[in-house]
Design a protein around this motif. Structure first.
Motif, PDB file in Angstrom:
ATOM      1  N   PRO A  50      -6.846   5.458  -8.944  1.00  0.00           N
ATOM      2  CA  PRO A  50      -7.629   5.660 -10.168  1.00  0.00           C
ATOM      3  C   PRO A  50      -6.789   5.949 -11.415  1.00  0.00           C
ATOM      4  CG  PRO A  50      -8.710   6.748  -8.361  1.00  0.00           C
ATOM      5  CD  PRO A  50      -7.382   6.263  -7.834  1.00  0.00           C
ATOM      6  N   TYR A  51      -5.736   6.746 -11.275  1.00  0.00           N
ATOM      7  CA  TYR A  51      -4.880   7.027 -12.433  1.00  0.00           C
ATOM      8  C   TYR A  51      -4.317   5.736 -13.006  1.00  0.00           C
ATOM      9  CZ  TYR A  51      -0.761   8.272 -15.125  1.00  0.00           C
ATOM     10  OH  TYR A  51       0.191   8.353 -16.110  1.00  0.00           O
ATOM     11  N   PHE A  52      -3.851   4.857 -12.138  1.00  0.00           N
ATOM     12  CA  PHE A  52      -3.226   3.624 -12.601  1.00  0.00           C
ATOM     13  C   PHE A  52      -4.245   2.652 -13.175  1.00  0.00           C
ATOM     14  CE2 PHE A  52      -0.033   5.334  -9.750  1.00  0.00           C
ATOM     15  CZ  PHE A  52       1.075   5.274 -10.581  1.00  0.00           C
ATOM     16  N   VAL A  53      -5.453   2.659 -12.657  1.00  0.00           N
ATOM     17  CA  VAL A  53      -6.501   1.801 -13.233  1.00  0.00           C
ATOM     18  C   VAL A  53      -6.830   2.266 -14.649  1.00  0.00           C
ATOM     19  CG1 VAL A  53      -8.904   1.068 -13.005  1.00  0.00           C
ATOM     20  CG2 VAL A  53      -7.431   1.143 -10.981  1.00  0.00           C
ATOM     21  N   VAL A  54      -6.944   3.574 -14.844  1.00  0.00           N
ATOM     22  CA  VAL A  54      -7.189   4.109 -16.182  1.00  0.00           C
ATOM     23  C   VAL A  54      -6.022   3.763 -17.105  1.00  0.00           C
ATOM     24  CG1 VAL A  54      -7.414   6.251 -17.506  1.00  0.00           C
ATOM     25  CG2 VAL A  54      -8.737   5.940 -15.411  1.00  0.00           C
ATOM     26  N   MET A  55      -4.796   3.936 -16.615  1.00  0.00           N
ATOM     27  CA  MET A  55      -3.627   3.619 -17.434  1.00  0.00           C
ATOM     28  C   MET A  55      -3.553   2.121 -17.741  1.00  0.00           C
ATOM     29  SD  MET A  55      -2.160   6.304 -18.434  1.00  0.00           S
ATOM     30  CE  MET A  55      -0.650   5.625 -19.088  1.00  0.00           C
ATOM     31  N   TRP A  56      -3.934   1.299 -16.787  1.00  0.00           N
ATOM     32  CA  TRP A  56      -3.945  -0.151 -17.005  1.00  0.00           C
ATOM     33  C   TRP A  56      -4.893  -0.490 -18.166  1.00  0.00           C
ATOM     34  CZ3 TRP A  56      -7.632  -4.009 -16.743  1.00  0.00           C
ATOM     35  CH2 TRP A  56      -7.149  -5.321 -16.722  1.00  0.00           C
ATOM     36  N   ALA A  57      -6.088   0.091 -18.149  1.00  0.00           N
ATOM     37  CA  ALA A  57      -7.053  -0.139 -19.232  1.00  0.00           C
ATOM     38  C   ALA A  57      -6.524   0.436 -20.554  1.00  0.00           C
ATOM     39  CB  ALA A  57      -8.402   0.473 -18.875  1.00  0.00           C
ATOM     40  N   TRP A  58      -5.930   1.620 -20.504  1.00  0.00           N
ATOM     41  CA  TRP A  58      -5.379   2.267 -21.692  1.00  0.00           C
ATOM     42  C   TRP A  58      -4.327   1.365 -22.356  1.00  0.00           C
ATOM     43  CZ3 TRP A  58      -6.271   6.417 -24.707  1.00  0.00           C
ATOM     44  CH2 TRP A  58      -5.241   6.862 -25.542  1.00  0.00           C
ATOM     45  N   VAL A  59      -3.442   0.796 -21.549  1.00  0.00           N
ATOM     46  CA  VAL A  59      -2.379  -0.069 -22.072  1.00  0.00           C
ATOM     47  C   VAL A  59      -2.982  -1.302 -22.743  1.00  0.00           C
ATOM     48  CG1 VAL A  59      -0.521  -1.624 -21.321  1.00  0.00           C
ATOM     49  CG2 VAL A  59      -0.554   0.747 -20.561  1.00  0.00           C
TER      50      VAL A  59
ATOM     51  N   HIS B 120      -1.078  -4.150  -5.888  1.00  0.00           N
ATOM     52  CA  HIS B 120       0.114  -4.348  -5.052  1.00  0.00           C
ATOM     53  C   HIS B 120       1.150  -3.257  -5.329  1.00  0.00           C
ATOM     54  CE1 HIS B 120       3.247  -6.294  -2.783  1.00  0.00           C
ATOM     55  NE2 HIS B 120       4.037  -6.247  -3.847  1.00  0.00           N
ATOM     56  N   HIS B 121       1.358  -2.934  -6.588  1.00  0.00           N
ATOM     57  CA  HIS B 121       2.323  -1.904  -6.963  1.00  0.00           C
ATOM     58  C   HIS B 121       1.936  -0.552  -6.370  1.00  0.00           C
ATOM     59  CE1 HIS B 121       5.226   0.240  -9.517  1.00  0.00           C
ATOM     60  NE2 HIS B 121       4.269   1.151  -9.594  1.00  0.00           N
ATOM     61  N   VAL B 122       0.672  -0.201  -6.518  1.00  0.00           N
ATOM     62  CA  VAL B 122       0.211   1.097  -6.019  1.00  0.00           C
ATOM     63  C   VAL B 122       0.318   1.155  -4.495  1.00  0.00           C
ATOM     64  CG1 VAL B 122      -1.808   2.604  -5.806  1.00  0.00           C
ATOM     65  CG2 VAL B 122      -1.257   1.562  -8.002  1.00  0.00           C
ATOM     66  N   ALA B 123       0.013   0.048  -3.836  1.00  0.00           N
ATOM     67  CA  ALA B 123       0.054   0.022  -2.371  1.00  0.00           C
ATOM     68  C   ALA B 123       1.477   0.073  -1.819  1.00  0.00           C
ATOM     69  CB  ALA B 123      -0.653  -1.233  -1.850  1.00  0.00           C
TER      70      ALA B 123
ATOM     71  N   GLU C 192       5.647  -0.253 -15.415  1.00  0.00           N
ATOM     72  CA  GLU C 192       5.748  -1.440 -14.562  1.00  0.00           C
ATOM     73  C   GLU C 192       4.402  -1.735 -13.889  1.00  0.00           C
ATOM     74  OE1 GLU C 192       7.657  -4.639 -12.650  1.00  0.00           O
ATOM     75  OE2 GLU C 192       8.377  -3.376 -14.263  1.00  0.00           O
ATOM     76  N   ALA C 193       3.755  -0.697 -13.400  1.00  0.00           N
ATOM     77  CA  ALA C 193       2.476  -0.877 -12.705  1.00  0.00           C
ATOM     78  C   ALA C 193       1.399  -1.441 -13.622  1.00  0.00           C
ATOM     79  CB  ALA C 193       2.009   0.456 -12.120  1.00  0.00           C
ATOM     80  N   THR C 194       1.437  -1.052 -14.884  1.00  0.00           N
ATOM     81  CA  THR C 194       0.382  -1.453 -15.808  1.00  0.00           C
ATOM     82  C   THR C 194       0.703  -2.727 -16.587  1.00  0.00           C
ATOM     83  OG1 THR C 194       1.294  -0.017 -17.525  1.00  0.00           O
ATOM     84  CG2 THR C 194      -0.410   0.919 -16.096  1.00  0.00           C
ATOM     85  N   SER C 195       1.849  -3.323 -16.324  1.00  0.00           N
ATOM     86  CA  SER C 195       2.279  -4.473 -17.123  1.00  0.00           C
ATOM     87  C   SER C 195       1.637  -5.795 -16.707  1.00  0.00           C
ATOM     88  CB  SER C 195       3.797  -4.612 -17.072  1.00  0.00           C
ATOM     89  OG  SER C 195       4.215  -4.905 -15.751  1.00  0.00           O
ATOM     90  N   GLY C 196       1.158  -5.898 -15.475  1.00  0.00           N
ATOM     91  CA  GLY C 196       0.568  -7.150 -15.018  1.00  0.00           C
ATOM     92  C   GLY C 196      -0.950  -7.082 -14.953  1.00  0.00           C
ATOM     93  N   GLY C 197      -1.491  -7.911 -14.095  1.00  0.00           N
ATOM     94  CA  GLY C 197      -2.937  -7.926 -13.893  1.00  0.00           C
ATOM     95  C   GLY C 197      -3.359  -6.867 -12.876  1.00  0.00           C
ATOM     96  N   LEU C 198      -4.652  -6.815 -12.620  1.00  0.00           N
ATOM     97  CA  LEU C 198      -5.168  -5.832 -11.659  1.00  0.00           C
ATOM     98  C   LEU C 198      -4.652  -6.085 -10.246  1.00  0.00           C
ATOM     99  CD1 LEU C 198      -8.838  -5.253 -12.824  1.00  0.00           C
ATOM    100  CD2 LEU C 198      -6.969  -3.608 -12.788  1.00  0.00           C
ATOM    101  N   ARG C 199      -4.454  -7.345  -9.879  1.00  0.00           N
ATOM    102  CA  ARG C 199      -3.895  -7.664  -8.561  1.00  0.00           C
ATOM    103  C   ARG C 199      -2.466  -7.117  -8.449  1.00  0.00           C
ATOM    104  NH1 ARG C 199      -4.816 -13.378  -6.243  1.00  0.00           N
ATOM    105  NH2 ARG C 199      -6.634 -12.289  -5.495  1.00  0.00           N
ATOM    106  N   ASP C 200      -1.679  -7.294  -9.502  1.00  0.00           N
ATOM    107  CA  ASP C 200      -0.318  -6.751  -9.529  1.00  0.00           C
ATOM    108  C   ASP C 200      -0.344  -5.227  -9.447  1.00  0.00           C
ATOM    109  OD1 ASP C 200       0.742  -9.346  -9.862  1.00  0.00           O
ATOM    110  OD2 ASP C 200       0.484  -9.192 -12.039  1.00  0.00           O
ATOM    111  N   LEU C 201      -1.298  -4.636 -10.142  1.00  0.00           N
ATOM    112  CA  LEU C 201      -1.448  -3.183 -10.120  1.00  0.00           C
ATOM    113  C   LEU C 201      -1.748  -2.688  -8.708  1.00  0.00           C
ATOM    114  CD1 LEU C 201      -1.786  -0.483 -11.744  1.00  0.00           C
ATOM    115  CD2 LEU C 201      -4.200  -1.053 -11.837  1.00  0.00           C
TER     116      LEU C 201
END
Length: 148
Positions: free
Chosen positions: A62-71, A51-54, A40-49
């Motif tokens: 950092p983990y989610f940013v890496v996963m966002w790029a990986w996806v 917001h999700h993490v916060a 769910e966290a990695t499904s949208g844009g960086l702004r969505d990411l």
């Protein structure tokens, strides 16, 4: 006498075994709730990411940013989300070996340390989840190695 600078073939076997254990059945189960949160966290844009993490996570960004790029590169399937944890989990094996060697232990002790990390059920399990648990173990092992 064994040359300490030569690669240890037993370490290669431990790494291969760790990879096999972590890859077997990797896609046999669907994502559970916490893994779904990663998807769910990695499904949208960086702004969505952000917001999700916060608002929903207790894990650093950092983990989610890496996963966002990986996806974006690999995709968001169940296996694709779990592969980074597998990679990091397997990478923990040679770090355990290096810790034992840095502590002045013989290759036999380092081999046992690597084998224990390779087959530890909890480390295998965490390496099969789309969560940062195996990353935590890897970074913890790296910090021990740095201290030694």
């Amino acid at each position: 006498m064994v040359d300490a600078r030569r690669p240890d073939p037993w370490l290669g076997l431990a790494v291969a075994g760790a990879a096999a254990l972590r890859l077997v059945g990797l896609g046999s189960q669907s994502l559970w709730y916490d893994e779904w949160l990663t998807a769910e966290a990695t499904s949208g844009g960086l702004r969505d990411l952000a917001h999700h993490v916060a608002t929903r996570e207790g894990i650093t960004p950092p983990y989610f940013v890496v996963m966002w790029a990986w996806v974006r590169i690999v995709g968001d399937g169940d296996i694709a989300l779990r592969v980074p944890s597998v990679i990091v989990g397997v990478a923990t094996v040679p770090v355990a070996y290096a810790i034992a060697r840095a502590l002045g232990q013989r290759r036999t002790v380092a081999r046992v340390a690597a084998a224990l990390v390779a087959v530890n059920p909890m480390l295998v399990w965490y390496s099969q989840e789309a969560r940062p648990y195996s990353l935590l173990a890897f970074l913890g092992a790296l910090s021990v190695l740095a201290c030694v």
